[in-house]
Motif scaffolding. Structure first.
Motif, PDB file in Angstrom:
ATOM      1  N   SER A 147      34.308  15.301  17.243  1.00  0.00           N
ATOM      2  CA  SER A 147      33.784  16.118  18.339  1.00  0.00           C
ATOM      3  C   SER A 147      32.845  17.244  17.890  1.00  0.00           C
ATOM      4  O   SER A 147      31.758  17.401  18.457  1.00  0.00           O
ATOM      5  N   PRO A 148      33.210  18.061  16.869  1.00  0.00           N
ATOM      6  CA  PRO A 148      32.291  19.143  16.472  1.00  0.00           C
ATOM      7  C   PRO A 148      30.919  18.626  16.053  1.00  0.00           C
ATOM      8  O   PRO A 148      29.893  19.220  16.408  1.00  0.00           O
ATOM      9  N   SER A 149      30.882  17.537  15.284  1.00  0.00           N
ATOM     10  CA  SER A 149      29.593  16.983  14.863  1.00  0.00           C
ATOM     11  C   SER A 149      28.808  16.439  16.054  1.00  0.00           C
ATOM     12  O   SER A 149      27.578  16.565  16.097  1.00  0.00           O
ATOM     13  N   ALA A 150      29.499  15.833  17.006  1.00  0.00           N
ATOM     14  CA  ALA A 150      28.816  15.319  18.200  1.00  0.00           C
ATOM     15  C   ALA A 150      28.151  16.452  18.967  1.00  0.00           C
ATOM     16  O   ALA A 150      27.016  16.320  19.439  1.00  0.00           O
ATOM     17  N   VAL A 151      28.866  17.582  19.087  1.00  0.00           N
ATOM     18  CA  VAL A 151      28.294  18.750  19.775  1.00  0.00           C
ATOM     19  C   VAL A 151      27.088  19.267  19.011  1.00  0.00           C
ATOM     20  O   VAL A 151      26.033  19.568  19.600  1.00  0.00           O
ATOM     21  N   PHE A 152      27.199  19.380  17.692  1.00  0.00           N
ATOM     22  CA  PHE A 152      26.102  19.883  16.861  1.00  0.00           C
ATOM     23  C   PHE A 152      24.874  18.982  16.966  1.00  0.00           C
ATOM     24  O   PHE A 152      23.741  19.466  17.145  1.00  0.00           O
ATOM     25  N   ILE A 153      25.087  17.666  16.863  1.00  0.00           N
ATOM     26  CA  ILE A 153      23.960  16.724  16.927  1.00  0.00           C
ATOM     27  C   ILE A 153      23.295  16.761  18.293  1.00  0.00           C
ATOM     28  O   ILE A 153      22.063  16.739  18.401  1.00  0.00           O
ATOM     29  N   ARG A 154      24.107  16.851  19.365  1.00  0.00           N
ATOM     30  CA  ARG A 154      23.538  16.929  20.710  1.00  0.00           C
ATOM     31  C   ARG A 154      22.697  18.193  20.875  1.00  0.00           C
ATOM     32  O   ARG A 154      21.585  18.149  21.442  1.00  0.00           O
ATOM     33  N   MET A 155      23.181  19.323  20.350  1.00  0.00           N
ATOM     34  CA  MET A 155      22.427  20.580  20.442  1.00  0.00           C
ATOM     35  C   MET A 155      21.129  20.493  19.649  1.00  0.00           C
ATOM     36  O   MET A 155      20.078  20.971  20.104  1.00  0.00           O
ATOM     37  N   MET A 156      21.176  19.879  18.473  1.00  0.00           N
ATOM     38  CA  MET A 156      19.973  19.747  17.651  1.00  0.00           C
ATOM     39  C   MET A 156      18.956  18.824  18.323  1.00  0.00           C
ATOM     40  O   MET A 156      17.753  19.104  18.307  1.00  0.00           O
ATOM     41  N   LEU A 157      19.433  17.736  18.918  1.00  0.00           N
ATOM     42  CA  LEU A 157      18.518  16.820  19.601  1.00  0.00           C
ATOM     43  C   LEU A 157      17.867  17.482  20.806  1.00  0.00           C
ATOM     44  O   LEU A 157      16.674  17.267  21.079  1.00  0.00           O
ATOM     45  N   GLU A 158      18.650  18.266  21.543  1.00  0.00           N
ATOM     46  CA  GLU A 158      18.088  18.974  22.694  1.00  0.00           C
ATOM     47  C   GLU A 158      17.024  19.973  22.249  1.00  0.00           C
ATOM     48  O   GLU A 158      16.001  20.151  22.919  1.00  0.00           O
ATOM     49  N   ARG A 159      17.261  20.602  21.114  1.00  0.00           N
ATOM     50  CA  ARG A 159      16.299  21.578  20.613  1.00  0.00           C
ATOM     51  C   ARG A 159      15.023  20.900  20.111  1.00  0.00           C
ATOM     52  O   ARG A 159      13.913  21.415  20.310  1.00  0.00           O
ATOM     53  N   LEU A 160      15.181  19.724  19.471  1.00  0.00           N
ATOM     54  CA  LEU A 160      14.040  19.047  18.882  1.00  0.00           C
ATOM     55  C   LEU A 160      13.270  18.186  19.872  1.00  0.00           C
ATOM     56  O   LEU A 160      12.059  17.997  19.729  1.00  0.00           O
ATOM     57  N   THR A 161      13.972  17.653  20.882  1.00  0.00           N
ATOM     58  CA  THR A 161      13.324  16.716  21.812  1.00  0.00           C
ATOM     59  C   THR A 161      13.285  17.211  23.245  1.00  0.00           C
ATOM     60  O   THR A 161      12.869  16.476  24.142  1.00  0.00           O
ATOM     61  N   GLY A 162      13.750  18.432  23.473  1.00  0.00           N
ATOM     62  CA  GLY A 162      13.795  18.943  24.832  1.00  0.00           C
ATOM     63  C   GLY A 162      14.918  18.289  25.606  1.00  0.00           C
ATOM     64  O   GLY A 162      15.999  18.062  25.079  1.00  0.00           O
ATOM     65  N   ASN A 163      14.668  17.942  26.850  1.00  0.00           N
ATOM     66  CA  ASN A 163      15.682  17.314  27.696  1.00  0.00           C
ATOM     67  C   ASN A 163      15.541  15.804  27.740  1.00  0.00           C
ATOM     68  O   ASN A 163      16.018  15.152  28.664  1.00  0.00           O
ATOM     69  N   PHE A 164      14.871  15.230  26.727  1.00  0.00           N
ATOM     70  CA  PHE A 164      14.680  13.785  26.701  1.00  0.00           C
ATOM     71  C   PHE A 164      16.025  13.079  26.566  1.00  0.00           C
ATOM     72  O   PHE A 164      16.899  13.495  25.816  1.00  0.00           O
ATOM     73  N   SER A 165      16.193  12.013  27.316  1.00  0.00           N
ATOM     74  CA  SER A 165      17.427  11.216  27.214  1.00  0.00           C
ATOM     75  C   SER A 165      17.068   9.752  27.375  1.00  0.00           C
ATOM     76  O   SER A 165      16.085   9.403  28.026  1.00  0.00           O
ATOM     77  N   SER A 166      17.891   8.910  26.777  1.00  0.00           N
ATOM     78  CA  SER A 166      17.666   7.467  26.857  1.00  0.00           C
ATOM     79  C   SER A 166      18.256   6.929  28.152  1.00  0.00           C
ATOM     80  O   SER A 166      19.467   6.931  28.353  1.00  0.00           O
TER      81      SER A 166
END
Length: 247
Positions: A147-166
């Motif tokens: 869970s902690p890594s999932a939260v971290f990766i999601r936050m990093m992706l949001e920062r790097l890609t904005g609100n882009f989602s598949s």
């Protein structure tokens, strides 16, 4: 050896009675009628007969050859199984209740195996395992990459890609795949099987290649690549840190 034999025999008996000798109609009857379900009593009886045969054979070969021990252990298995299954019938039907149900059954079997074989060494070993810092570091590593890594990766992706989602993917599928991916990678790292990490990444790339080629979407490709590399980087860091702390 006697303790291990009894334990594995009772676990096999439990698996057979709970999954192979229990029709789905019995499960549905229990879930709908609860303690009024006639099939539940048949199911408990199957567990009782199976356990009685196993315990009797073990008691005659390795135990004190006391019929009272067989009766008590069989009664405990039947009553505990009835109570656990009744409790599960009132719960929500999901993975967590299923796991708790099976863990409760296994805990009863372990307790009875320790009691019948008078094996206090198992409890001492279990205690030393639970209090072993190396084991706790490994547990800590797995907890971090979930869970902690999932939260971290999601936050990093949001920062790097904005609100882009598949779009078009299953809800929480990406997060679940990522967790399983990190669990496998951490296991390979702790076992010094780094080739397994490469195989896992290659297999994921093969399955993803068709989707990315068909989509013709550069943003989706970058999103998947970032997610994968972040997941690998976090798991490598955690795995190497755990190995360092253990050694």
């Amino acid at each position: 050896m006697a303790f291990s034999l009894l334990l594995v025999a009772l676990i096999i008996g439990h698996l057979l009675a709970d999954f192979y000798w229990q029709p789905m109609s019995w499960v549905n009857d229990r879930n709908s009628r609860h303690f009024k379900a006639t099939k539940l009593y048949f199911h408990v009886l199957v567990h009782g007969v199976t356990s009685a045969i196993i315990i009797s054979a073990w008691e005659y070969t390795y135990g004190w050859q006391q019929i009272s021990s067989v009766v008590i252990a069989t009664a405990v298995i039947m009553l505990s199984h009835y109570a656990i299954d009744i409790a599960k019938s009132y719960s929500s039907k999901g993975v967590v209740p299923f796991l708790l149900d099976q863990l409760a059954h296994i805990a009863v079997i372990i307790y009875l195996s320790v009691w019948l074989s008078d094996n206090t060494h198992f409890l001492d070993t279990l205690y030393s395992l639970v209090t072993n810092p190396n084991v706790l570091w490994v547990v800590c590593g797995y907890l971090i990459i979930l869970s902690p890594s999932a939260v971290f990766i999601r936050m990093m992706l949001e920062r790097l890609t904005g609100n882009f989602s598949s779009k078009g993917s299953l809800v929480l599928a990406g997060q679940s795949i990522g967790m399983l991916e990190r669990v496998l990678m951490l296991s390979f790292i702790l076992l010094d099987q780094f080739a397994g990490v490469g195989f896992l990444l290659a297999a994921k790339s093969v399955f993803r290649f068709g989707d990315l080629s068909a989509s013709k979407d550069k943003k989706l490709t970058e999103y998947v690549m970032l997610g994968t590399l972040l997941s690998v980087s976090v798991t490598l860091f955690v795995g190497l840190m755990v190995k360092y702390l253990i050694h």
